[in-house]
Motif scaffolding. Structure first.
Motif, short mmCIF file in Angstrom:
data_model
loop_
_atom_site.label_atom_id
_atom_site.label_comp_id
_atom_site.label_asym_id
_atom_site.label_seq_id
_atom_site.Cartn_x
_atom_site.Cartn_y
_atom_site.Cartn_z
N SER A 173 93.92 76.06 16.89
CA SER A 173 93.92 75.63 15.49
C SER A 173 93.74 76.77 14.51
N GLY A 174 93.10 77.84 14.94
CA GLY A 174 92.78 78.90 13.99
C GLY A 174 93.96 79.69 13.51
N SER A 175 95.13 79.53 14.12
CA SER A 175 96.28 80.34 13.75
C SER A 175 97.29 79.59 12.89
N ILE A 178 89.52 79.09 8.61
CA ILE A 178 90.29 79.46 9.80
C ILE A 178 89.37 80.03 10.88
N ASP A 179 88.48 80.94 10.48
CA ASP A 179 87.57 81.56 11.44
C ASP A 179 86.59 80.55 12.03
N SER A 180 86.38 79.43 11.32
CA SER A 180 85.49 78.38 11.82
C SER A 180 86.23 77.34 12.66
N GLY A 181 87.55 77.54 12.84
CA GLY A 181 88.31 76.65 13.70
C GLY A 181 88.96 75.48 12.99
N PHE A 182 89.07 75.55 11.66
CA PHE A 182 89.70 74.47 10.90
C PHE A 182 91.13 74.85 10.50
#
Length: 278
Positions: free
Chosen positions: A95-97, A185-189
């Motif tokens: 998901s982060g990308s 993004i870095d938190s996985g959203f």
């Protein structure tokens, strides 16, 4: 001039996420809404797109039950949503990308055009009312898209340019803080942005389109791919509804932003990229 330089420095000082961006995905407004029906979502298309994005984001096997993340009440359903607390067996998402940006379709355009928000002039009561009405419309669509993605267990979060402090001068971006986007993004959203009504230093206000948002994010975060999901087969040399419209199968972009058609060979097709409101 000093204020402008400070704004441009702010614009160019985007903090890149730790996780590299692979895809920016643009959901065309005409593809996910019924453009000829006022504020009507194309539920079937949005469900299909959400499923396809889920499959694209999954790492490894695509088997396994998907536990949805939309635990709110839906129209026409009176029961309290059931919540399965066991997410341990959920598929692993890349998901982060991903970043998602969507157009407005049948949302927002009516309010913006009737009030003239894109022309500016917040001293006019109609424009100010239209600014509010436009944002109500586009943010309601953003919420529904986030909910559709969440039902596919995609950890998406809606982000409005106005609320994130984005602003323009003569319709050109001068302030666009991407720090919350990169933190998400870095938190996985998955950040889900949209075209929005924003403040403009010269006009008071204007419309910031999804295409301009994508161009700015791409310049700052350097994704590997920018993917456009539309309701037509691709990019044409004229409106695709015209009988002689030609599908441009391959387009090359120069470093200065100008572009030319590779396939098919067409004369006089070199031109500078100009984004329209979408």
């Amino acid at each position: 001039m000093e204020e402008m330089n400070q704004s441009q420095q702010h614009q160019n000082s985007a903090i890149k996420p730790i996780i590299p961006i692979r895809f920016i995905v643009k959901l065309g407004g005409a593809a996910i809404t019924c453009k000829n029906e006022f504020e009507k979502i194309n539920e079937e298309a949005l469900e299909t797109v959400s499923l396809q994005l889920r499959q694209a984001m999954m790492s490894g096997s695509s088997s396994g039950k998907s536990l949805g993340m939309d635990w709110s009440k839906r129209p026409g359903i009176s029961e309290t949503p059931s919540v399965d607390e066991d997410f341990r067996d959920q598929p692993v998402f890349d998901s982060g990308s991903f970043i998602v940006v969507h157009g407005a379709g049948s949302f927002g355009h009516f309010q913006a055009s009737r009030s003239g928000v894109h022309k500016g002039g917040l001293d006019q009561p109609l424009v100010k009312a239209g600014f509010v009405a436009t944002r109500i419309s586009v943010t309601s669509l953003n919420l529904e898209i986030v909910r559709a993605l969440a039902r596919e267990c995609i950890p998406s979060v809606g982000m409005s340019p106005f609320s994130c402090g984005w602003s323009t001068r003569e319709r050109n971006i001068v302030s666009a803080d991407l720090s919350m986007v990169t933190k998400a993004i870095d938190s996985g959203f998955i950040p889900v942005l949209h075209g929005d009504a924003v403040l403009d230093a010269s006009l008071d206000c204007t419309i910031l389109s999804g295409d301009v948002i994508i161009r700015h994010i791409a310049e700052q975060l350097k994704p590997e791919f920018v993917v456009f999901l539309t309701d037509v087969s691709g990019v044409y040399d004229s409106p695709p509804t015209e009988p002689n419209a030609v599908l441009l199968k391959e387009i090359a972009v120069r470093e200065d932003g100008s572009w030319f058609v590779v396939k098919p060979k067409l004369e006089d097709m070199n031109r500078q990229d100009n984004c329209s409101i979408s």
